[in-house]
Design an enzyme around this catalytic site. Sequence first.
Site, PDB file in Angstrom:
ATOM      1  N   SER A 114      37.605  -2.113  13.102  1.00  0.00           N
ATOM      2  CA  SER A 114      36.809  -1.243  13.959  1.00  0.00           C
ATOM      3  C   SER A 114      35.774  -0.489  13.135  1.00  0.00           C
ATOM      4  O   SER A 114      36.110   0.175  12.150  1.00  0.00           O
ATOM      5  CB  SER A 114      37.710  -0.245  14.688  1.00  0.00           C
ATOM      6  N   CYS A 115      34.525  -0.599  13.533  1.00  0.00           N
ATOM      7  CA  CYS A 115      33.441   0.037  12.782  1.00  0.00           C
ATOM      8  C   CYS A 115      33.666   1.533  12.614  1.00  0.00           C
ATOM      9  O   CYS A 115      33.453   2.088  11.534  1.00  0.00           O
ATOM     10  CB  CYS A 115      32.111  -0.228  13.508  1.00  0.00           C
TER      11      CYS A 115
END
Length: 219
Positions: free
Chosen positions: A133-134
């Site tokens: 997840s960024c």
Amino acid sequence: MLEGLQLFDDRDERCAAPNMAVDEALLADCAVPVLRFYRWKRPSISFGYFGRYAEVAAQSDRRDIVRRWTGGGIVPHGADFTYSLIIPRSDSFFQRSSIEIYAAVHDAICRALQENGMEAFLANGAAPKVSESCFANPVRADVISRGQKIAGAAHRRTRAGLLHQGSIQRNTLPDRFREDFARILCPQFEPMTLSLKLSDRAAQIAEKKYGTNEWLTRW
């Protein structure tokens, strides 16, 4: 910062593949930098060019999924503020390093957020990676607010120029934030709209590239 800038406040809600395609069409055509703000027709997830589709699909929760042309991690869309900055190769800003461009754009976001009453600052360094997840993985020059990463981005350089795609995980920003952000990048920005030629080109790119299963599941 920029000597010229066109502001494309894209009011059309688009599906995931067409949103990516518009950015690519702009990159191939623009003569001056373009700042685009865009909207999502349905809740979506975008993931970086080298991302593994199976990992993304497992956590998509029935959202539309699209593989970006840029790098980076998994980004949820629909309740965020999504933008892109397209810089043609002919522009002097293109000659800067990717980290310099990344930091300059995020500094402009910080300043615009601060002007609108929000706490924001740039991260000094990268935190250990904890997921794909960024927004779980702050890196140098990401935007931090109240201890959390709220803005990240990814790049793609081509012979035509540089594509910077970014997301701010806030959907309640005041309307004036758009112009504040643009003004900080370039005080002499001008509005623009998408020409019929570019719209048709984007539709072709979406159909032949971003909307295909071959592109989506290539890794």
